[in-house]
Design an enzyme around this catalytic site. Sequence first.
Site, PDB file in Angstrom:
ATOM      1  N   HIS A   2       0.801  -1.219   0.000  1.00  0.00           N
ATOM      2  CA  HIS A   2       0.000   0.000   0.000  1.00  0.00           C
ATOM      3  C   HIS A   2       0.832   1.266   0.000  1.00  0.00           C
ATOM      4  CE1 HIS A   2      -4.198  -1.657   0.621  1.00  0.00           C
ATOM      5  NE2 HIS A   2      -3.424  -2.688   0.405  1.00  0.00           N
TER       6      HIS A   2
ATOM      7  N   SER B 213      -0.406  -1.156  -6.154  1.00  0.00           N
ATOM      8  CA  SER B 213      -0.238  -2.368  -6.947  1.00  0.00           C
ATOM      9  C   SER B 213       0.451  -2.061  -8.271  1.00  0.00           C
ATOM     10  CB  SER B 213      -1.604  -2.999  -7.229  1.00  0.00           C
ATOM     11  OG  SER B 213      -2.275  -3.277  -6.028  1.00  0.00           O
TER      12      SER B 213
ATOM     13  N   LYS C 174     -14.273  -8.446  -8.091  1.00  0.00           N
ATOM     14  CA  LYS C 174     -13.443  -9.288  -8.965  1.00  0.00           C
ATOM     15  C   LYS C 174     -12.799 -10.413  -8.147  1.00  0.00           C
ATOM     16  CE  LYS C 174     -10.393  -8.873 -12.911  1.00  0.00           C
ATOM     17  NZ  LYS C 174     -10.136  -7.979 -14.041  1.00  0.00           N
ATOM     18  N   ASP C 175     -12.306 -10.058  -6.940  1.00  0.00           N
ATOM     19  CA  ASP C 175     -11.704 -11.082  -6.075  1.00  0.00           C
ATOM     20  C   ASP C 175     -12.758 -12.081  -5.608  1.00  0.00           C
ATOM     21  OD1 ASP C 175      -9.207 -10.056  -6.336  1.00  0.00           O
ATOM     22  OD2 ASP C 175      -9.054  -9.217  -4.319  1.00  0.00           O
TER      23      ASP C 175
ATOM     24  N   GLU D 194       5.823 -33.775  -1.021  1.00  0.00           N
ATOM     25  CA  GLU D 194       4.592 -33.283  -1.593  1.00  0.00           C
ATOM     26  C   GLU D 194       4.906 -32.567  -2.905  1.00  0.00           C
ATOM     27  OE1 GLU D 194       2.114 -34.870  -0.018  1.00  0.00           O
ATOM     28  OE2 GLU D 194       1.073 -33.097   0.724  1.00  0.00           O
TER      29      GLU D 194
END
Lengths: 427, 177
Positions: A215, A219, A243-244, A287
Amino acid sequence: MSTDTYNPKGKFFRWMDDRLPIIRLMHGTFVSYPTPKNLNYWWNFGSLAGIVLMIMMITGIVLAMHYNSSADAAFDSVEHIMRDVNYGWLIRYVHANGGSMFFIAVYIHMFRGLYYGSYKAPREMLWILGVVIFLLMMMTAFMGYVLPWGQMSFWGATVITNLFSAIPLVGDAIVSWLWGGFAVSDPTLNRFYSLHYLLPFVIIGVVILHIWALHIQGSNNPLGIDVKGPQDQVNFHPYYIMKDSFGLAAFIFVFAVFVFYFPNMLGHPDNYIPANPLVTPEHIVPEWYFLPFYAILRAITFDIGIPGTDIVLLDAKLLGVIAMFASILVLFALPWLDSSPVRSARFRPIYKWAFWIFFLDCIMLGYVGSQKPEGIMPILGLVGTVYYLAHFLILLPWLSRFEKPLPLPESISNPVIKATGEVGHEQ
Amino acid sequence: MATDSKDSSTGNGIKRRDFIYVASAGLGIIATGSAVWPLIDQMNPSADVLAMSITDVDLSSIAVGQSITVVWQSKPVFIRHRTPEEIAEARAVPLEDLPDPQTDEDRVQRAEWLIMVGICTHLGCVPLGEQGLYGGWFCPCHGSHYDTSGRIRQGPAPDNLVIPNYEFLDDNHIRIG
């Protein structure tokens, strides 16, 4: 850039805002945060990773109420969770598959950063904090996988803790200290449980720093160019909240398909055999999310010494360990290894190819890591490892100097490149 | 009590304040170290773990060509009653063929009894017996091959399988540790 529009309404909120402006902080972070208006769906995976972290912590705290970390009882207590505890099967499968989902989200998030140059100035600290989170995640996931105390748990723990025995002089003392004994045993399991519970809280702390650093500069975006003014931005809420949310619904759908239809697909059947210190499984594999690094660990099978003598400077084991740690630690130096001022690969015609070849190299290393070290696999592993490191240490510094980038658009709001008359409208 | 004149520089340029800073910092470091050390050392093997340090084994039931695995300090120990062919094969290898040169004679007290810690020197897996390219042991984890003397011949492991301290109590009994 900061447009803090929080305006407390009502007596209580004004009283609170004068004393502890936490609602203002939340508002600035999740509502009025000004965001480039051209973010695509690859930008969903940061918030997805955060949400999976929450899911992991909630299911983990609940599982800890039923789990027993004694070496004699750990395996049975996991079966107890699966068979007897109300909804225990669901909570454990969400937690076990959640680990994989966390790594899927974070790997996509990292590759997005690589493609669009999100690690470059002025976001170096943001990237470095992300690599710290990645390292903490790897430690947490590794120790969590040991807790069911099956064969893969035990032998995975044995192989990984033995990495430290490669350190000259003090290696064996360190390994014995990690184990609390002469082999992976009850004390090892107990301390892994303690740390597996602790580390996610440390991750939350670094995630807060990561969001703080985000922040400060805002972005990055698919064009990789700086925001020129408010016309290039929209508020986080409602645009990216929506959107998220859509991305989250799709992600949870995939997550649920694994949990309800293929709950053991990403695991290994040998981990349903209780740990046996006297029998190593035929084929130890970690894994899936560790496979590329495992391939790098196994890639080096020769010593480096002084030619013509028997003096060994670095034996194969130490070299493998160094290569594996280097493959992760090199990410810390990435913002300085790639000094090209152009961020997005869209405007870097050669880097765009280098990125995809690097991506395929990681996939190939993952495949090599899943196979037995026979036939062509050791050679592929070595070639893949050399390419991986060369990508960062040779190719990127070279490209930064000699690649000719395409002309950059004027602004996010005006992505058409006027000089050539070419219409390159962004979706 | 200190006077102003004592606080100022003495002949050699050292102030009383400097001494107090260094003394406080030194004591602080020692105090912190003493407090931190127990928190680090608690992770080392505890007294009850250290107490399990020896294992006695009866060899009389192990036929020629047979191996058993016993547990010593929670680690597997291989005890192999070697065949004459295996001994001959181990002793015929020239030392220059070995990544970690050691003669077979140095690795055994009695030629027919090969006793070693059954942990691959690469990353700690348990190798499988009578497998691999050299008729000895093969580690399935990362493909290390050991010969009939437990010496590394091929693969990523740097060293031969470790020989623990042991002694023959009589012809049929050994004590490991």
